[in-house]
Design an enzyme around this catalytic site. Sequence first.
Site, PDB file in Angstrom:
ATOM      1  N   MET A  64      26.375  49.435  42.317  1.00 40.12           N
ATOM      2  CA  MET A  64      27.343  50.308  42.975  1.00 40.12           C
ATOM      3  C   MET A  64      26.641  51.419  43.758  1.00 40.12           C
ATOM      4  O   MET A  64      27.089  52.567  43.771  1.00 40.12           O
ATOM      5  CB  MET A  64      28.309  50.919  41.943  1.00 40.12           C
ATOM      6  CG  MET A  64      29.218  49.864  41.330  1.00 40.12           C
ATOM      7  SD  MET A  64      30.242  50.483  39.995  1.00 40.12           S
ATOM      8  CE  MET A  64      29.192  50.180  38.591  1.00 40.12           C
ATOM      9  N   THR A 103      24.471  38.649  35.063  1.00 39.64           N
ATOM     10  CA  THR A 103      24.730  39.920  35.718  1.00 39.64           C
ATOM     11  C   THR A 103      24.097  39.959  37.115  1.00 39.64           C
ATOM     12  O   THR A 103      23.163  39.195  37.403  1.00 39.64           O
ATOM     13  CB  THR A 103      24.230  41.079  34.827  1.00 39.64           C
ATOM     14  OG1 THR A 103      24.721  42.301  35.355  1.00 39.64           O
ATOM     15  CG2 THR A 103      22.719  41.105  34.743  1.00 39.64           C
ATOM     16  N   ALA A 104      24.654  40.825  37.975  1.00 36.88           N
ATOM     17  CA  ALA A 104      24.212  40.872  39.376  1.00 36.88           C
ATOM     18  C   ALA A 104      22.695  41.033  39.476  1.00 36.88           C
ATOM     19  O   ALA A 104      22.050  40.381  40.305  1.00 36.88           O
ATOM     20  CB  ALA A 104      24.909  42.009  40.112  1.00 36.88           C
ATOM     21  N   LYS A 126      39.999  46.027  41.374  1.00 37.61           N
ATOM     22  CA  LYS A 126      39.894  47.453  41.669  1.00 37.61           C
ATOM     23  C   LYS A 126      38.874  47.602  42.774  1.00 37.61           C
ATOM     24  O   LYS A 126      37.689  47.423  42.553  1.00 37.61           O
ATOM     25  CB  LYS A 126      39.402  48.209  40.433  1.00 37.61           C
ATOM     26  CG  LYS A 126      40.496  48.473  39.432  1.00 37.61           C
ATOM     27  CD  LYS A 126      39.931  49.197  38.240  1.00 37.61           C
ATOM     28  CE  LYS A 126      39.110  48.247  37.416  1.00 37.61           C
ATOM     29  NZ  LYS A 126      38.535  48.773  36.214  1.00 37.61           N
ATOM     30  N   GLY A 164      29.986  39.087  37.274  1.00 39.60           N
ATOM     31  CA  GLY A 164      28.752  39.319  36.520  1.00 39.60           C
ATOM     32  C   GLY A 164      28.971  39.154  35.038  1.00 39.60           C
ATOM     33  O   GLY A 164      29.535  38.155  34.582  1.00 39.60           O
ATOM     34  N   GLY A 216      24.489  38.635  46.639  1.00 34.60           N
ATOM     35  CA  GLY A 216      23.490  37.761  46.013  1.00 34.60           C
ATOM     36  C   GLY A 216      24.108  36.500  45.451  1.00 34.60           C
ATOM     37  O   GLY A 216      25.174  36.534  44.852  1.00 34.60           O
ATOM     38  N   ASP A 235      39.256  40.016  39.117  1.00 31.83           N
ATOM     39  CA  ASP A 235      39.114  41.148  40.033  1.00 31.83           C
ATOM     40  C   ASP A 235      38.339  40.745  41.277  1.00 31.83           C
ATOM     41  O   ASP A 235      37.969  39.595  41.449  1.00 31.83           O
ATOM     42  CB  ASP A 235      38.561  42.389  39.320  1.00 31.83           C
ATOM     43  CG  ASP A 235      37.282  42.078  38.592  1.00 31.83           C
ATOM     44  OD1 ASP A 235      36.489  41.288  39.119  1.00 31.83           O
ATOM     45  OD2 ASP A 235      37.094  42.639  37.494  1.00 31.83           O
TER      46      ASP A 235
HETATM   47  N1  SAH Z   1      29.737  43.411  35.619  1.00 35.22           N
HETATM   48  C1  SAH Z   1      29.076  43.240  36.881  1.00 35.22           C
HETATM   49  C2  SAH Z   1      28.876  44.545  37.615  1.00 35.22           C
HETATM   50  C3  SAH Z   1      30.132  45.201  38.070  1.00 35.22           C
HETATM   51  S1  SAH Z   1      29.834  46.669  38.952  1.00 35.22           S
HETATM   52  C4  SAH Z   1      27.742  42.524  36.661  1.00 35.22           C
HETATM   53  O1  SAH Z   1      27.311  42.362  35.517  1.00 35.22           O
HETATM   54  O2  SAH Z   1      27.126  42.107  37.640  1.00 35.22           O
HETATM   55  C5  SAH Z   1      29.891  46.118  40.615  1.00 35.22           C
HETATM   56  C6  SAH Z   1      28.517  46.117  41.240  1.00 35.22           C
HETATM   57  O3  SAH Z   1      27.823  44.946  40.863  1.00 35.22           O
HETATM   58  C7  SAH Z   1      28.520  46.071  42.740  1.00 35.22           C
HETATM   59  O4  SAH Z   1      28.708  47.360  43.291  1.00 35.22           O
HETATM   60  C8  SAH Z   1      27.125  45.568  43.022  1.00 35.22           C
HETATM   61  O5  SAH Z   1      26.183  46.595  42.858  1.00 35.22           O
HETATM   62  C9  SAH Z   1      26.928  44.581  41.886  1.00 35.22           C
HETATM   63  N2  SAH Z   1      27.214  43.191  42.292  1.00 35.22           N
HETATM   64  C10 SAH Z   1      28.147  42.372  41.794  1.00 35.22           C
HETATM   65  N3  SAH Z   1      28.085  41.145  42.358  1.00 35.22           N
HETATM   66  C11 SAH Z   1      27.046  41.194  43.224  1.00 35.22           C
HETATM   67  C12 SAH Z   1      26.460  40.243  44.101  1.00 35.22           C
HETATM   68  N4  SAH Z   1      26.916  38.982  44.217  1.00 35.22           N
HETATM   69  N5  SAH Z   1      25.406  40.636  44.858  1.00 35.22           N
HETATM   70  C13 SAH Z   1      24.928  41.893  44.764  1.00 35.22           C
HETATM   71  N6  SAH Z   1      25.448  42.829  43.948  1.00 35.22           N
HETATM   72  C14 SAH Z   1      26.498  42.495  43.190  1.00 35.22           C
END
Ligand code: SAH
Length: 403
Positions: free
Chosen positions: A319, A266-267, A205, A237, A348, A183
């Site tokens: 998000m 995770t992020a 998505k 993530g 990040g 995705d």
């Molecule tokens: N499963 C993912 C989260 C998916 S929801 C995880 O564990 O990270 C999507 C949200 O993740 C984005 O709206 C943002 O808030 C965050 N996100 C994902 N990658 C990011 C990144 N490189 N830097 C900052 N926020 C990120």
Amino acid sequence: MEAVDFDPRPALVVAATDDAEEDERIAYLTKAHGVPVNVVDQPALCDVVIPSIVERGDVAIGISTGGAAPVLGRRLRERIESLLPIRMGELVSFARERRGRVAEAITPDGRRGFWERLFSGPVAEAVYDGDMAGAEAGFAASLQTGGLQAGTIHIVGAGPGDPELLTLKALRVLQEADVVLYDNLVSDAVLDLVRRDAERRYVGKKKADHSMAQEDIGALMVSLAAAGKRVVRLKGGDPYIFGRGGEEVDAALSAGFKPDVIPGITAAAGCAAASSIPLTHRGLSQAVTYVTAQGGNGGAPDIDWEALARLQHTIVIYMGVGRARQVAFDLTRAGLPANTPAAIVEKGTLPDQRIIRTRSSELGTAVAEAGVEGPAVLIIGKVAARADGAGLLDLIKEEALAA
Ligand code: SAH
């Protein structure tokens, strides 16, 4: 008695006396006797170089830079070490012990394909996991079907973007996949690590264009696996943190596949490290909560803001870019001090990452002023004052100001 030729000369001499002249003398003497020599740190005098070795049981890989750059050789070795599964030696033994059975059951034409599938399918996977009984069961079954294996499903966390933050296991399954369903949060740098001839399919998505419904992704994943493919569902993530991993696992299970879930960074964790914000810190934060600002249907989330505001902890909002103003409002109304340190970490761990320091009540303004597009997390709590390497001194100043 038969005479045995005995050659008293050594097979190899290594000169390492710490005295360059002495080493050189040894080298000439040795050469004069026709014995190969290695002189430490003097490649010009060497007949043989001693490579770095990576070993996994019977698998041995030698790395040599011809004596020119041993440190580089060592670094290469580290990289190769990290690429080879720890139990690769066991896989070799496993195969050796079963060559006879394969020769009996599989025609010569089919053997090569059989081994190829075995080394990259669930049998090898079971050996790597230390599940020898499972490996034998899978092997016996694949002998019966002539090596045709059922497909597999891996649900894999791709981490926040930096490809070096992938787990070794994620990297391995990416390099063995037939199809990768990814995705929009998966970075190009991570996709570059997918096996070259694997099919890559975007099933992303974005908020506005729901290019593929969740049920359709599940159905596609299952139908590919049913066709015998090794399917990787690659998600930004961690699959189990706001990633709908649970739903995809259910889709696989209900079709009779037992998916393997590989966690990712995770992020929150990636952004915390990349912005020097410890998510917990003695005296500043005893806990951390991950929250989504997005409700199930794209609307407001159902969050107990009072409970969030009360704890002495760090809040990481996923998000939250589009709803930053509302989040700030809700938290302040729920009793969080308006000047609580906050940081926005955008993209990040990626090369164009941005860190914006602000206050909890000003998150909306900060997002607007900086033109944050995301993906980004909002990190709220005293620890956020340490963002971007802000030292202890700054922090003490901030605390004094806040008091
Ligand atoms: N499963 C993912 C989260 C998916 S929801 C995880 O564990 O990270 C999507 C949200 O993740 C984005 O709206 C943002 O808030 C965050 N996100 C994902 N990658 C990011 C990144 N490189 N830097 C900052 N926020 C990120």
